[in-house]
Motif scaffolding. Sequence first.
Motif, PDB file in Angstrom:
ATOM      1  N   LYS A   1      17.493  -4.618  -7.657  1.00  0.00           N
ATOM      2  CA  LYS A   1      17.743  -3.195  -7.437  1.00  0.00           C
ATOM      3  C   LYS A   1      17.804  -2.911  -5.939  1.00  0.00           C
ATOM      4  N   SER A   2      18.435  -1.808  -5.568  1.00  0.00           N
ATOM      5  CA  SER A   2      18.663  -1.502  -4.151  1.00  0.00           C
ATOM      6  C   SER A   2      17.756  -0.414  -3.601  1.00  0.00           C
ATOM      7  N   VAL A   3      17.099   0.326  -4.482  1.00  0.00           N
ATOM      8  CA  VAL A   3      16.225   1.424  -4.049  1.00  0.00           C
ATOM      9  C   VAL A   3      14.939   1.378  -4.862  1.00  0.00           C
ATOM     10  N   LEU A   4      13.813   1.607  -4.184  1.00  0.00           N
ATOM     11  CA  LEU A   4      12.507   1.655  -4.845  1.00  0.00           C
ATOM     12  C   LEU A   4      11.874   3.018  -4.620  1.00  0.00           C
TER      13      LEU A   4
ATOM     14  N   MET B   1       9.009   4.075  -0.022  1.00  0.00           N
ATOM     15  CA  MET B   1      10.350   3.955  -0.587  1.00  0.00           C
ATOM     16  C   MET B   1      11.096   2.835   0.135  1.00  0.00           C
ATOM     17  N   SER B   2      11.867   2.072  -0.610  1.00  0.00           N
ATOM     18  CA  SER B   2      12.622   0.982  -0.010  1.00  0.00           C
ATOM     19  C   SER B   2      14.115   1.155  -0.288  1.00  0.00           C
ATOM     20  N   PHE B   3      14.918   0.899   0.738  1.00  0.00           N
ATOM     21  CA  PHE B   3      16.375   0.965   0.623  1.00  0.00           C
ATOM     22  C   PHE B   3      16.985  -0.316   1.184  1.00  0.00           C
ATOM     23  N   LYS B   4      17.852  -0.935   0.403  1.00  0.00           N
ATOM     24  CA  LYS B   4      18.604  -2.077   0.903  1.00  0.00           C
ATOM     25  C   LYS B   4      19.866  -1.589   1.606  1.00  0.00           C
ATOM     26  N   ASN B   5      20.265  -2.325   2.627  1.00  0.00           N
ATOM     27  CA  ASN B   5      21.447  -1.967   3.409  1.00  0.00           C
ATOM     28  C   ASN B   5      22.683  -2.590   2.761  1.00  0.00           C
ATOM     29  N   ASN B   6      22.987  -2.112   1.555  1.00  0.00           N
ATOM     30  CA  ASN B   6      24.194  -2.521   0.843  1.00  0.00           C
ATOM     31  C   ASN B   6      24.891  -1.267   0.335  1.00  0.00           C
ATOM     32  N   ASP B   7      26.029  -1.433  -0.321  1.00  0.00           N
ATOM     33  CA  ASP B   7      26.811  -0.278  -0.762  1.00  0.00           C
ATOM     34  C   ASP B   7      26.006   0.636  -1.681  1.00  0.00           C
ATOM     35  N   GLU B   8      25.261   0.045  -2.616  1.00  0.00           N
ATOM     36  CA  GLU B   8      24.498   0.854  -3.565  1.00  0.00           C
ATOM     37  C   GLU B   8      23.365   1.604  -2.869  1.00  0.00           C
TER      38      GLU B   8
ATOM     39  N   MET C   1      22.993   2.369   0.327  1.00  0.00           N
ATOM     40  CA  MET C   1      23.477   3.363   1.285  1.00  0.00           C
ATOM     41  C   MET C   1      24.098   4.566   0.585  1.00  0.00           C
ATOM     42  N   LYS C   2      24.648   4.367  -0.596  1.00  0.00           N
ATOM     43  CA  LYS C   2      25.191   5.499  -1.359  1.00  0.00           C
ATOM     44  C   LYS C   2      24.074   6.488  -1.701  1.00  0.00           C
ATOM     45  N   VAL C   3      22.940   5.945  -2.176  1.00  0.00           N
ATOM     46  CA  VAL C   3      21.789   6.795  -2.509  1.00  0.00           C
ATOM     47  C   VAL C   3      21.241   7.449  -1.254  1.00  0.00           C
ATOM     48  N   LEU C   4      21.067   6.661  -0.200  1.00  0.00           N
ATOM     49  CA  LEU C   4      20.474   7.175   1.034  1.00  0.00           C
ATOM     50  C   LEU C   4      21.344   8.254   1.667  1.00  0.00           C
ATOM     51  N   ASN C   5      22.642   8.036   1.727  1.00  0.00           N
ATOM     52  CA  ASN C   5      23.540   9.041   2.314  1.00  0.00           C
ATOM     53  C   ASN C   5      23.550  10.328   1.507  1.00  0.00           C
ATOM     54  N   TRP C   6      23.459  10.205   0.186  1.00  0.00           N
ATOM     55  CA  TRP C   6      23.368  11.404  -0.666  1.00  0.00           C
ATOM     56  C   TRP C   6      22.122  12.198  -0.311  1.00  0.00           C
ATOM     57  N   TRP C   7      21.008  11.491  -0.126  1.00  0.00           N
ATOM     58  CA  TRP C   7      19.724  12.138   0.184  1.00  0.00           C
ATOM     59  C   TRP C   7      19.741  12.749   1.581  1.00  0.00           C
ATOM     60  N   VAL C   8      20.308  12.050   2.543  1.00  0.00           N
ATOM     61  CA  VAL C   8      20.436  12.585   3.909  1.00  0.00           C
ATOM     62  C   VAL C   8      21.176  13.917   3.884  1.00  0.00           C
ATOM     63  N   ASP C   9      22.316  13.951   3.213  1.00  0.00           N
ATOM     64  CA  ASP C   9      23.128  15.175   3.163  1.00  0.00           C
ATOM     65  C   ASP C   9      22.397  16.305   2.437  1.00  0.00           C
ATOM     66  N   ALA C  10      21.707  15.969   1.355  1.00  0.00           N
ATOM     67  CA  ALA C  10      20.988  16.981   0.588  1.00  0.00           C
ATOM     68  C   ALA C  10      19.893  17.627   1.440  1.00  0.00           C
TER      69      ALA C  10
ATOM     70  N   PHE D   1      21.656   7.392 -10.401  1.00  0.00           N
ATOM     71  CA  PHE D   1      22.072   6.129  -9.779  1.00  0.00           C
ATOM     72  C   PHE D   1      21.582   4.949 -10.625  1.00  0.00           C
ATOM     73  N   GLU D   2      22.368   3.885 -10.674  1.00  0.00           N
ATOM     74  CA  GLU D   2      22.015   2.719 -11.487  1.00  0.00           C
ATOM     75  C   GLU D   2      21.180   1.698 -10.721  1.00  0.00           C
ATOM     76  N   CYS D   3      21.034   1.880  -9.413  1.00  0.00           N
ATOM     77  CA  CYS D   3      20.429   0.842  -8.578  1.00  0.00           C
ATOM     78  C   CYS D   3      18.983   1.137  -8.210  1.00  0.00           C
ATOM     79  N   VAL D   4      18.359   2.120  -8.862  1.00  0.00           N
ATOM     80  CA  VAL D   4      17.021   2.571  -8.473  1.00  0.00           C
ATOM     81  C   VAL D   4      15.961   1.962  -9.382  1.00  0.00           C
ATOM     82  N   HIS D   5      14.883   1.475  -8.764  1.00  0.00           N
ATOM     83  CA  HIS D   5      13.752   0.927  -9.508  1.00  0.00           C
ATOM     84  C   HIS D   5      12.530   1.820  -9.327  1.00  0.00           C
ATOM     85  N   GLU D   6      11.858   2.124 -10.412  1.00  0.00           N
ATOM     86  CA  GLU D   6      10.624   2.909 -10.396  1.00  0.00           C
ATOM     87  C   GLU D   6       9.437   1.953 -10.383  1.00  0.00           C
ATOM     88  N   LEU D   7       8.627   2.036  -9.345  1.00  0.00           N
ATOM     89  CA  LEU D   7       7.507   1.112  -9.187  1.00  0.00           C
ATOM     90  C   LEU D   7       6.585   1.155 -10.400  1.00  0.00           C
ATOM     91  N   GLN D   8       6.222  -0.043 -10.898  1.00  0.00           N
ATOM     92  CA  GLN D   8       5.338  -0.153 -12.057  1.00  0.00           C
ATOM     93  C   GLN D   8       3.901  -0.519 -11.666  1.00  0.00           C
TER      94      GLN D   8
END
Length: 317
Positions: free
Chosen positions: A122-125, A149-156, A158-167, A194-201
Motif C-alpha cells: 500500500k502507498s498510504v498509512l 501517517m506514511s506516504f510513498k513517493n509514487n503515483d498512488e 502522491m495522488k492522495v497527498l496532492n488531494w489532501w494538500v488542495d483540500a 482511494f485503493e492504496c490506503v492501509h489502516e493501521l491494525q
Amino acid sequence: MYSYCTLFDSNYLTRGLAMYESLKHHSDNFHLYIFAFDDKSHVLLKKLDLKYCTVISLREFENEKLLAIKPSRTKGEYCWTCTPSTIKYTLEKYNLESCIYLDADLYFFSNPDVLIKEMNDKSVLITEHRYTPKYDQTKTSGKYCVQFMSFKNNDEGMKVLNWWVDACIDWCYARFENGKFGDQKYLDDWMTRFECVHELQNLGGGVAPWNVQQYDLSDENFKLVFYHFHNFKRLENNKVDLGSYKLNKSDFEILYKPYVRHLEKITQFLKTIDGENDYNGIVKNTPLQWKDPIRFALKKLKGEWNIFNKQYFLRED
C-alpha cells in the motif's frame, strides 16, 4: 532508512525534542525533517545541530498558495493547513522514496518500523483514533487521527497527498462544518475513496488519552510503540495539565512520569544554551472550577481532572 517529518514552533520545542530523542533511542536508521514554525525555534534548532535531523524554516518552505491563505487562519489552523504540504515538500525537495509524518507530541516506547512494515504494497498509512466509547468524537473530529501517517513517493501516494494538500488549502479551520474539521476529517473516506490506503491494525501504534482506558499497559504481552500526549500542557506555578480523560495509576507510571522527567531534562539543558527563553509554551492557569464549577465537580468525581504539581512526577520513588 526511514524518513520522517514533523512541525512545531518554540512553544512545542521541548515536546518536539522529546519525540526526536525517543525515536533516536529506539531506532538509529532514520532521518527527521523538522519544519520550524517560528524564527525562535529555527535559531535554536540550528544551534543544536541534531545528528539525524534537517531543520527547515518557514521562509524555505512556504509557497504562494500557503502565504495567500495564511492571514485567514489562526496559528493552529495554519499548522494544520501546512501538514500535508510539509510531507509533499519533504518528498519532492529531498527526492525521498517515502515520508512518515509525526505529530510533535508523540513519544516512542519501541521501534516504529513494525508499523511501517505493515503497509506492505500500500502507498498510504493512516491511524484510527480508536476512541473509548465514552469519549467517541468520530462525528466531529473524525475516525482517523493526523498523528502518524506514511506516504510513498509514487503515483498512488502522491495522488492522495496532492488531494489532501488542495483540500486543506481550500478549507482548514478549528471547527466542525459541513462534515469537515481541520485537516483531519478529510481522512474519513480514504479507505473507499482511494485503493492504496492501509489502516493501521497494530494497537501499539496510536495509544492516546482518548483510548488508553482500553489497554493494560503493564501487560508484558502488549507492545506499546508510541503514545500521543494530546493536550499536555505546562502551566504556571510548576503545574502540568494532562488533559481531561480518565487515567489510571499505570498510565501515570508508564507514560506520564518518564515523559515529564524527559521534558524537564530537556528544559534544563536548553537553559544552558538559551536561559533567556522558555520552550515549553507555558500557559496561564485557568482552573475549570472557577469557570464552570459543575463541570469541574463532575470531572473530578470521574477522575478526569488531571492537573498536578510537576514535582509529583519528578520526585524519587
